[in-house]
Scaffold this active site. Structure first.
Site, PDB file in Angstrom:
ATOM      1  N   ASN A  92       0.806  -1.221   0.000  1.00 35.94           N
ATOM      2  CA  ASN A  92       0.000   0.000   0.000  1.00 35.94           C
ATOM      3  C   ASN A  92       0.840   1.272   0.000  1.00 35.94           C
ATOM      4  O   ASN A  92       0.423   2.283  -0.564  1.00 35.94           O
ATOM      5  CB  ASN A  92      -0.916   0.006   1.234  1.00 35.94           C
ATOM      6  CG  ASN A  92      -1.505   1.363   1.499  1.00 35.94           C
ATOM      7  OD1 ASN A  92      -2.369   1.841   0.758  1.00 35.94           O
ATOM      8  ND2 ASN A  92      -1.036   2.037   2.539  1.00 35.94           N
ATOM      9  N   SER A 144      -3.491   2.718  -8.840  1.00 37.11           N
ATOM     10  CA  SER A 144      -4.192   3.999  -8.908  1.00 37.11           C
ATOM     11  C   SER A 144      -4.935   4.108 -10.225  1.00 37.11           C
ATOM     12  O   SER A 144      -4.557   3.484 -11.224  1.00 37.11           O
ATOM     13  CB  SER A 144      -3.193   5.161  -8.808  1.00 37.11           C
ATOM     14  OG  SER A 144      -3.825   6.401  -9.063  1.00 37.11           O
ATOM     15  N   TYR A 157       3.940  10.391 -11.686  1.00 42.65           N
ATOM     16  CA  TYR A 157       3.199   9.391 -10.903  1.00 42.65           C
ATOM     17  C   TYR A 157       2.535   8.315 -11.761  1.00 42.65           C
ATOM     18  O   TYR A 157       2.659   7.119 -11.457  1.00 42.65           O
ATOM     19  CB  TYR A 157       2.174  10.130 -10.042  1.00 42.65           C
ATOM     20  CG  TYR A 157       1.392   9.304  -9.057  1.00 42.65           C
ATOM     21  CD1 TYR A 157       1.995   8.762  -7.925  1.00 42.65           C
ATOM     22  CD2 TYR A 157       0.024   9.102  -9.234  1.00 42.65           C
ATOM     23  CE1 TYR A 157       1.255   8.031  -7.000  1.00 42.65           C
ATOM     24  CE2 TYR A 157      -0.715   8.374  -8.313  1.00 42.65           C
ATOM     25  CZ  TYR A 157      -0.107   7.847  -7.205  1.00 42.65           C
ATOM     26  OH  TYR A 157      -0.835   7.127  -6.292  1.00 42.65           O
ATOM     27  N   LYS A 161       2.637   3.950 -11.641  1.00 39.83           N
ATOM     28  CA  LYS A 161       1.414   3.202 -11.353  1.00 39.83           C
ATOM     29  C   LYS A 161       1.058   2.289 -12.527  1.00 39.83           C
ATOM     30  O   LYS A 161       0.556   1.181 -12.318  1.00 39.83           O
ATOM     31  CB  LYS A 161       0.266   4.148 -11.009  1.00 39.83           C
ATOM     32  CG  LYS A 161       0.425   4.818  -9.644  1.00 39.83           C
ATOM     33  CD  LYS A 161       0.548   3.793  -8.509  1.00 39.83           C
ATOM     34  CE  LYS A 161       0.575   4.454  -7.143  1.00 39.83           C
ATOM     35  NZ  LYS A 161       0.663   3.471  -6.047  1.00 39.83           N
ATOM     36  N   ILE A 190      -9.914   9.371  -3.132  1.00 37.81           N
ATOM     37  CA  ILE A 190     -10.295   8.787  -1.846  1.00 37.81           C
ATOM     38  C   ILE A 190      -9.989   9.809  -0.756  1.00 37.81           C
ATOM     39  O   ILE A 190      -8.923  10.432  -0.757  1.00 37.81           O
ATOM     40  CB  ILE A 190      -9.516   7.481  -1.575  1.00 37.81           C
ATOM     41  CG1 ILE A 190      -9.721   6.474  -2.728  1.00 37.81           C
ATOM     42  CG2 ILE A 190      -9.943   6.876  -0.247  1.00 37.81           C
ATOM     43  CD1 ILE A 190     -11.134   5.989  -2.926  1.00 37.81           C
TER      44      ILE A 190
END
Length: 259
Positions: A92, A144, A157, A161, A190
């Protein structure tokens, strides 16, 4: 709660807050012994204290920097010595790194790579020998929506991912015949502490939050607990025929054409 993970040994990285904290709590409620790891020892200890009343499961805490393989090897070694097995790994821990491609430094690139791809590989490679020996293992990587859709001004990023989803699929196929599964979850927006902090840093936090909610088809932001329940399903033997699969948790946003 229940006993869907009764006496399972689960390592969870980034357990101190947000999605990792929600996963740790839910796994304990379902009977797991959670090896909770994080770089932030003080926050991790607060989490452990908060969860001390959960009777179904147990929590053991360790300081771990997932970019440091020695840290991971030490925790895995201690876990095997104490319990003689590891059943579940939840990768995670990660971090948003957003920068203009023309301005990004080597340090920023390496940080994003180390935290969002290499760290998960470090953990997976370390537990794999034990999974192979026991002919059982279950890895859930927290990827993601950025691994599916490119959003402007979020570089680099999404690069890593995408790579994490590729790593998941590749290892899933490589070890499927040995009863080892690799799956991933791709959260959208989230409401984690980090996201709340970003809202609060804006001139009008409520307006910023409302703008983000309005983009979503369901008109609300997801919760860490909703991601945790998906991780629980994938980590349980209920999902024993699910392998090399990514589950999007984004309220349907990625299916909508928008800027």
């Amino acid at each position: 709660m229940g006993n869907r993970l009764d006496n399972k040994i689960a390592i969870v990285t980034g357990s101190a807050r947000g999605i990792g904290k929600a996963i740790t709590k839910l796994f304990m409620q379902e009977g797991a012994i959670v090896i909770a790891t994080d770089k932030d020892v003080a926050e991790l200890e607060k989490t452990a204290k908060e969860f001390s009343s959960i009777k179904n499961g147990r929590i053991l805490t360790y300081e771990v920097d997932i970019t440091n393989k020695t840290h991971i090897e030490s925790v895995v070694k201690k876990t095997i010595e104490q319990f003689n097995r590891i059943d579940i790994l939840i990768n995670n821990a990660g971090k948003n790194v957003f920068e203009d491609p023309m301005n990004i430094t080597s340090e920023q690139w390496e940080l994003c790579y180390n935290l969002n791809l290499k760290g998960s590989w470090n953990c997976s490679q370390t537990v794999l020998p034990f999974f192979i020996k026991q002919q059982y293992g279950n890895v859930v990587n927290i990827a993601s929506v950025h691994g599916h859709k490119i959003i402007k001004d979020c570089f680099p990023y999404p690069v890593f991912k995408h790579g994490l989803i590729g790593l998941t699929n590749s290892l899933a196929i490589q070890y499927a015949s040995q009863n080892i599964r690799f799956n991933s979850i791709s959260p959208g927006l989230i409401l984690t502490p980090a996201i709340e902090d970003s809202f609060n840093a804006s001139p009008n936090p409520e307006a910023e939050k409302k703008e983000q909610e309005d983009i979503l088809p369901c008109k609300r932001i997801g919760t860490p607990e909703e991601v945790a329940h998906t991780a629980l399903f994938l980590a349980s033997d209920e999902a024993r025929f699910i392998n090399a699969t990514d589950i999007l948790i984004d309220g349907g946003r990625s299916k909508i054409y928008h800027d």
